[in-house]
Design a protein around this motif. Structure first.
Motif: not given
Lengths: 416, 292
Positions: B93-117
């Motif tokens: 969980s620490l590995v996967l969720c931190s990667m997901a968090g990283f992608a949401f915050v630092f990587v710019d991709w389309k739809g990340r705001g909606v997906l986070l919601s």
């Protein structure tokens, strides 16, 4: 020619090995954590497996408190075992829901079993129990004498007036904290099992058993209102506690806190140990006869079993008197047959608990035999607890009737 | 004047410590009660429960309840199962969720705001509402193991681990924490030509000690206290965890001393884990304002 001989030999060997193959039957049981029960059930399985070569039973035990949920989850996942055990009043629901199939056992072999041990739904035998449980009004002979009360018998139990007189005298004596220990600390199935027989003794019921399509009149008619008012009076007049400490339920009677205790045969040995003059009195007759709950845990075959004949063979094997006696000696419950009772010191004629066999046979009343019982039991429990805590009797019973009727309607009459 | 100030300071200090001691006592007394009760026979336990004796090792003290608890249930199996399932889930969980968090915050991709919601919306869905569909799914999932292809995950460790590796709360914790990290660090690393994987592993994770500890503790507690799901998916005793095992002790007449002994035994790993990560946990709560 050689090839034909070889093929024929191979076929015969293969047929022979198939004929000798032992099929494994899985079994779920609710006794995990209970060493005595586990030991006996394992012994029965070992004996059965050694007695023949067709079937081999493998056991998975579950803790009782988690058992029903596990079975329901297993049914949803299509993962039920061949043999399972079921609490008697839940059997119709499991049969109706398609979890169980009728037993394939010779009914002549259970002709002398106590009525409460036979799980019959829709005219078919679905489950059979190795024991039954019974409730009595536990007290001391010295208490009866001290309060100047008549010793009730199965043929002449106390009437409602005599029972209330006994409670009033016990309260007036000031010797006990409460006249009556009803066991309100035990929630869940205890409420319908222990208290709905009072309602039935008044002439009411949880549901109208003539059709099983409504609770109207049964749970809110005149008899039910009389029950409700009487029930509430027990707490309002200070005879019993609506809210009880579990420790008092466990040891209150032995500690002298209560004059009378409404408790099951499983607690009887503890009472006998505490006092040398304990007596187990029949349930009082509130007008429609002396009633106590019946039906305990029973064995059945799951609907998905591919080997119902093997599962039934195991259950039939387990019905031997010696196992009935073993369970009774081990966990104190009433053996299902009179012949097994004679093998148990506590329950044989003249034994200290023999009266429970009599109460079970004469006063035992099974809870409503309907798939809707699982809901009705919870509705009854809530109504009884609310009334005990001072809720308006008529309004509470009317609300309970509405809830039960709505559930019956929602389930299209539960197949009655 | 200086005297009065010093007196006030002393009084404040005494009051503060009095309040802290009181709070500590309130929090620690249930544990003391549990431990002391686990050493007493049932009758004494019930008699003592109404007085201060309940918190003292007085009367007929012995380890008999522990012996009986081991006789009644396979306690070590339950503890092993829980630690295995919890440990593996926490790490993954620490590995996967931190990667997901990283992608949401630092990587710019389309739809990340909606997906986070959408991900955050899953926080309000009670587990009970999805338990049955999950059970149906788990009972039919394929698996390739030593015996080849099979169907159904019931009575396995993986059925207790996989569904809980990723969850909205843990991802949210990482997102919140990563947002507070200085963006210049990431920018600089990108300019220097570092890959996302290098930034994640060599820059972001070394700075994430407090949030890793917080997420680990919260996940550990959730997993260690699992009851409903393992009850539904483990019909075989060998896979049951500690909370299902607790039910072994609730027979008609409950042996409270054994219950307390069992609870004491299964509480030890939780306390040890918490004490191990305590400093980082408190630091993280202080910095993120997250209340566990």
């Amino acid at each position: 020619m050689k090839v034909w001989k070889f093929a024929a030999s191979a076929a015969i060997l293969s047929w022979a090995s198939m004929a000798q193959a032992t099929e494994t039957l899985t079994m779920w049981y609710h006794g995990a954590g209970n060493e005595v029960e586990s030991k006996i059930i394992n012994q029965i399985i070992t004996d059965f497996n050694a007695s023949q070569t067709d079937w081999k039973v493998e056991l998975q035990s579950f803790p009782q408190a988690a058992y029903n949920d596990s079975v329901q989850a297993g049914a949803l996942a299509g993962n039920l075992p061949d043999i399972l055990d079921v609490d008697g009043p839940n059997m119709p629901n499991w049969a109706w829901a398609g979890y169980m199939q009728p037993l394939q056992i010779d009914e002549a072999k259970i002709a002398n079993f106590l009525p409460g041990t036979k799980g019959i739904w829709d005219g078919k035998l679905y489950s059979i129990g190795l024991w039954d449980a019974a409730i009595a009004l536990t007290t001391r002979k010295s208490t009866i004498e001290e309060l100047g009360l008549r010793m009730p018998t199965t043929d002449a139990p106390w009437t409602k007036d005599e029972f209330m007189d006994a409670l009033a005298k016990a309260k007036a004596a000031g010797k006990w904290e409460f006249a009556l220990d009803l066991g309100t600390a035990w929630t869940g199935e205890w409420y319908p099992y222990a208290f709905s027989p009072f309602l039935q003794s008044f002439g009411g019921d949880i549901v109208d058993r003539s059709t099983y399509q409504t609770a109207e009149g049964a749970l809110n008619g005149e008899a039910a209102l009389a029950f409700g008012n009487w029930w509430q009076g027990l707490f309002k007049d200070g005879y019993a506690q609506a809210t009880q400490d579990p420790a008092d339920r466990d040891s209150g009677f032995a500690a002298g806190k209560y004059a009378f205790s409404w408790n099951g045969n499983w607690a009887a040995l503890g009472a006998l140990k505490a006092f040398d003059d304990v007596v187990f009195l029949p349930a009082p007759d509130m007008g429609a006869g002396s009633k106590i709950g019946a039906a305990s845990w029973q064995f059945g075959v799951s609907a998905t079993s591919k080997h119902p004949e093997g599962a039934s063979a195991f259950i039939e094997f387990a019905l031997q008197d010696k196992y009935l006696a073993d369970f009774s000696n081990g966990i104190g419950l009433i053996p299902a047959t009179p012949t097994a009772a004679e093998m148990v010191d506590n329950y044989k004629a003249g034994g200290p608990l023999a009266v429970f066999v009599e109460y079970s046979a004469k006063s035992g009343t099974v809870r409503p035999v309907t798939p809707g019982y699982v809901v009705q039991a919870k509705v009854f429990e809530k109504a009884a607890a609310d009334i005990a805590n001072g809720a308006d009797v008529a309004a509470t019973l009317d609300a309970a009737v509405d809830e039960i009727n709505a559930d019956i309607e929602k389930n299209k009459g539960y197949g009655h | 004047m200086a005297m009065i100030a010093s007196d006030n300071h002393g009084l404040r200090l005494v009051t503060r410590y009095a309040v802290l001691v009181l709070i500590a006592v309130i929090f620690i007394f249930p544990l003391v009660f549990m431990l002391m009760s686990s050493l007493k026979p049932d009758q004494q336990l019930l008699q003592d429960s109404g007085s201060l004796r309940a918190f003292l090792p007085v009367g007929d003290i012995s380890l008999q309840n522990y012996t009986k608890a081991f006789e009644r249930a396979p306690v070590l199996t339950f503890v092993f199962n829980s630690l295995l399932v919890t440990g593996v889930t926490v790490v993954l969980s620490l590995v996967l969720c931190s990667m997901a968090g990283f992608a949401f915050v630092f990587v710019d991709w389309k739809g990340r705001g909606v997906l986070l919601s959408v991900l955050l919306a899953t926080l309000i869905v009670p587990f009970e509402t999805i338990a049955i569909p999950m059970l149906l799914l788990a009972s039919k999932l394929p698996w390739v193991g030593m015996e080849g292809l099979s169907y159904g995950w019931l009575n396995t460790y993986r059925v207790q681990i996989v569904p809980f590796i990723a969850d909205g709360l843990t991802v949210f914790l990482f997102v919140q924490y990563f947002k507070d990290l200085p963006g210049e660090l990431i920018e600089a690393a990108r300019v220097e030509g570092a890959s996302w994987w290098q930034i994640y592993r060599k820059i972001v994770m070394p700075l994430s000690g407090p949030i890793l500890a917080t997420a680990a503790i919260l996940k550990f507690l959730t997993m260690y206290n699992q009851y409903l799901w393992p009850l539904m998916v483990t019909q075989e005793e060998g896979y049951r965890p500690v909370m299902v095992g607790l039910q072994y002790f609730f027979q008609l007449n409950v042996a409270w001393g054994e219950v307390m002994a069992y609870l004491s035994l299964i509480t030890v790993p939780v306390l040890a884990f918490y004490l191990y990560l305590q400093k980082a946990f408190i630091a993280s709560i202080a910095s993120t304002g997250v209340k566990g």
